[in-house]
Design an enzyme around this catalytic site. Sequence first.
Site, mmCIF file in Angstrom:
data_model
loop_
_atom_site.group_PDB
_atom_site.id
_atom_site.type_symbol
_atom_site.label_atom_id
_atom_site.label_comp_id
_atom_site.label_asym_id
_atom_site.label_seq_id
_atom_site.Cartn_x
_atom_site.Cartn_y
_atom_site.Cartn_z
ATOM 1 C CG HIS A 23 -2.123 -0.845 1.136
ATOM 2 N ND1 HIS A 23 -2.862 -1.180 2.236
ATOM 3 C CD2 HIS A 23 -2.717 -1.449 0.089
ATOM 4 C CE1 HIS A 23 -3.868 -1.974 1.870
ATOM 5 N NE2 HIS A 23 -3.794 -2.147 0.566
ATOM 6 C CG HIS A 79 -10.386 -7.420 -2.892
ATOM 7 N ND1 HIS A 79 -10.970 -6.179 -3.065
ATOM 8 C CD2 HIS A 79 -9.349 -7.211 -2.029
ATOM 9 C CE1 HIS A 79 -10.309 -5.286 -2.341
ATOM 10 N NE2 HIS A 79 -9.319 -5.882 -1.716
ATOM 11 C CD GLU A 81 -6.122 -3.146 -2.097
ATOM 12 O OE1 GLU A 81 -6.804 -3.824 -1.286
ATOM 13 O OE2 GLU A 81 -5.382 -2.208 -1.742
ATOM 14 C CG ASP A 83 -3.500 -6.850 -3.163
ATOM 15 O OD1 ASP A 83 -4.450 -6.175 -3.598
ATOM 16 O OD2 ASP A 83 -3.479 -7.305 -2.011
ATOM 17 C CG HIS A 145 -8.873 -4.324 2.595
ATOM 18 N ND1 HIS A 145 -8.123 -4.182 1.467
ATOM 19 C CD2 HIS A 145 -8.656 -3.212 3.331
ATOM 20 C CE1 HIS A 145 -7.448 -3.071 1.505
ATOM 21 N NE2 HIS A 145 -7.742 -2.468 2.608
ATOM 22 C CG ASP A 164 -7.545 -8.495 1.208
ATOM 23 O OD1 ASP A 164 -6.525 -9.016 0.720
ATOM 24 O OD2 ASP A 164 -8.020 -7.433 0.789
ATOM 25 C CE1 TYR A 192 -3.223 -9.143 5.255
ATOM 26 C CE2 TYR A 192 -5.270 -9.477 6.451
ATOM 27 C CZ TYR A 192 -4.571 -9.405 5.258
ATOM 28 O OH TYR A 192 -5.239 -9.605 4.076
ATOM 29 C CG HIS A 225 -2.471 -11.046 1.137
ATOM 30 N ND1 HIS A 225 -1.696 -10.728 0.050
ATOM 31 C CD2 HIS A 225 -3.492 -10.158 1.142
ATOM 32 C CE1 HIS A 225 -2.229 -9.699 -0.584
ATOM 33 N NE2 HIS A 225 -3.325 -9.340 0.049
HETATM 34 FE FE1 FEO Z 1 -7.501 -5.547 -0.264
HETATM 35 FE FE2 FEO Z 1 -5.011 -7.888 -0.575
HETATM 36 O O1 FEO Z 1 -6.141 -6.487 -1.093
#
Ligand code: FEO
Length: 395
Positions: A23, A79, A81, A83, A145, A164, A192, A225
């Site tokens: 981020h 998701h 995002e 990543d 997230h 996430d 996290y 992750h």
């Molecule tokens: Fe909200 Fe791992 O991205």
Amino acid sequence: MNVHVKNNVYWVGKVDWELRKFHGDEYSTHKGSTYNSYLVKEDKTVLIDTVWKPYAREFVDNLKSEIDLNKIDYVIANHGEIDHSGALPELMRHIPDKPVYCTASGVKSLRGQHHCDWNFQVVKTGDKLSLGEKELIFIEAPMLHWPDTMMTYLTGDNILFSNDAFGQHYASEYFFNDLVDQSELAVECMKYYANILTPFSPMVLKKINEVLSFKLPVDYICTSHGVIWRKDPAQIINKYLEWAGNYQENQITVIYDSMWENTRKMSEYIVEGIRQADSKVNIKVYNIAHSDKNDVITDVFKSKAVLLGSSTINNGILTSIAGLLEEMRGLKFKNKKASSFGSYGWSGESVKMMNELLQKAGFDLVGDGIKALWTPDGEAEKACIEFGKNFAANI
Ligand code: FEO
């Protein structure tokens, strides 16, 4: 490299050993991270999530070694995002007509970031997709997230692809929760949650309770992750329930920055006072200028109370403390006490300003804080010790 997960489910993601910031500069990843993508080969073949954009070509090449891309029937984007969706444009270049399943907000997120016009299939909680004998069930999970997030559940294998939620930024060659160093895993899980999920705790509680009410058996939790939870996956669900409930331990964290050592000296006298008043409370002390802010935030998360210290500069506070306060405001901590301290030579506004910002960040103020003019003398030392004692007694 691909890893067998269970029956016809394979991990086809990327272990990012060298990642140290995530981020932008917002999150330190001392142990790297992973971007987890999963391939499910039932009668129908499904790809769940992809990896971060810099690894897009590598990801698709690796996927080709596992399967003819044209054999993928469905793509699931839990998701948007990047990543997780960063490799989608590279993948969809090869299979442009394949359906991409995501939430309505997921379409906005994917279109907004990738300027794509894929074959989107919008799903809601409870929608199902047959893979033959087994099926996928979609569960919207806004704010875990981002607003677009969803989870996907695979029947038969009882796997929750949680994206996430329940993750960690933790690179490991072992992939499964029962194979990695348990203390490292615990540290990364809490960091996290503290730094990413704390502001969404009410939604975390609501979503977990909703998912539990579906009474779906969960044998594995495949996060996006870090490790896959295959041994006692309920342990991380229970941790989230605990952490989402305004979590605190018997800890006070003292965080300061100091121009000429005077505010540092105050911190040490205050700690002495806390210790005199309470021999059991855990005390952590950080000079924020020399510390990793995400590690500091994790200790704020664990604390029942925090003390912030800053010298006065330019009628205000040091920018390191101002940055931390902004981080604390955004994370919406609840049920934590606070006060502040600082040395000054001329105008002395820092304590008042920190108190105001602490209050705006949702902390419950204890007293007015304490200031010391120039270098603390014997009287100031006694006053700081007394302040520490009173603070410990009033939290
Ligand atoms: Fe909200 Fe791992 O991205």
